[in-house]
Design a protein around this motif. Structure first.
Motif, PDB file in Angstrom:
ATOM      1  N   VAL A   1       0.858  -1.179   0.000  1.00  0.00           N
ATOM      2  CA  VAL A   1       0.000   0.000   0.000  1.00  0.00           C
ATOM      3  C   VAL A   1       0.897   1.232   0.000  1.00  0.00           C
ATOM      4  O   VAL A   1       1.855   1.298   0.775  1.00  0.00           O
ATOM      5  N   ILE A   2       0.595   2.191  -0.867  1.00  0.00           N
ATOM      6  CA  ILE A   2       1.357   3.435  -0.794  1.00  0.00           C
ATOM      7  C   ILE A   2       0.624   4.431   0.098  1.00  0.00           C
ATOM      8  O   ILE A   2      -0.605   4.525   0.081  1.00  0.00           O
TER       9      ILE A   2
ATOM     10  N   THR B   1       2.128  10.024  -0.091  1.00  0.00           N
ATOM     11  CA  THR B   1       2.734  10.589  -1.294  1.00  0.00           C
ATOM     12  C   THR B   1       2.687  12.111  -1.180  1.00  0.00           C
ATOM     13  O   THR B   1       1.619  12.691  -1.020  1.00  0.00           O
TER      14      THR B   1
ATOM     15  N   VAL C   1       5.766   7.206  -7.470  1.00  0.00           N
ATOM     16  CA  VAL C   1       4.848   6.062  -7.459  1.00  0.00           C
ATOM     17  C   VAL C   1       5.371   4.946  -8.357  1.00  0.00           C
ATOM     18  O   VAL C   1       5.315   3.764  -7.985  1.00  0.00           O
TER      19      VAL C   1
ATOM     20  N   VAL D   1      -3.840   1.887  -3.147  1.00  0.00           N
ATOM     21  CA  VAL D   1      -3.772   3.290  -2.740  1.00  0.00           C
ATOM     22  C   VAL D   1      -5.192   3.763  -2.468  1.00  0.00           C
ATOM     23  O   VAL D   1      -6.137   3.317  -3.122  1.00  0.00           O
TER      24      VAL D   1
ATOM     25  N   TYR E   1      -3.836   9.522  -9.665  1.00  0.00           N
ATOM     26  CA  TYR E   1      -3.627   8.098  -9.409  1.00  0.00           C
ATOM     27  C   TYR E   1      -4.160   7.202 -10.520  1.00  0.00           C
ATOM     28  O   TYR E   1      -3.515   6.208 -10.872  1.00  0.00           O
TER      29      TYR E   1
END
Length: 131
Positions: free
Chosen positions: A68-69, A72, A88, A105, A115
């Motif tokens: 999971v990011i 950012t 990313v 995300v 995204y």
């Protein structure tokens, strides 16, 4: 100006706290990022303009198939120049190299074009409980 990207690079707590304050609003926190990242993250990506931190993304994971990011963030003067997309993409590359099968995300509605269109995520149903 040369921007460099580093996977699991050195994290200066003051610099990252200042970047977060710039990116998300509010005063700089006093988060011990290094300890947090070492404990919970698969890795992270730092973007530097010469010696200054200008971008960051954190990659947490379940130790298996899912990453999971989070967090950012790109400094205001460097936005819309591809820094976030490169952060990313670098995170995705390293999650794939760690044999993760999925990169997740979540984001606020105004970040949908970034995204989905820029970074290539696809929309999926999800759930959330505010705690």
């Amino acid at each position: 100006m040369t921007i460099t990207y580093e996977w699991r690079g050195h994290v200066d707590n003051d610099a990252l706290n200042s970047l977060h304050a710039d990116g998300f609003g509010g005063p700089p926190a006093r988060t011990d990022w290094r300890a947090r990242l070492e404990r919970h993250s698969l890795g992270w990506v730092c973007a530097h303009d010469d010696t200054r931190l200008i971008g960051f993304v954190n990659v947490i994971w379940d130790g298996g198939a899912h990453a999971v990011i989070l967090d950012t963030v790109v400094s205001r003067p460097h936005r819309t120049k591809g820094v976030g997309a490169h952060l990313v993409a670098t995170a995705a590359h390293h999650a794939r190299a760690a044999h993760c099968e999925w990169l997740h995300v979540d984001f606020e509605p105004h970040l949908r074009p970034f995204y989905l269109d820029t970074c290539g995520f696809r929309p999926t149903p999800a759930g959330l409980i505010a705690l």
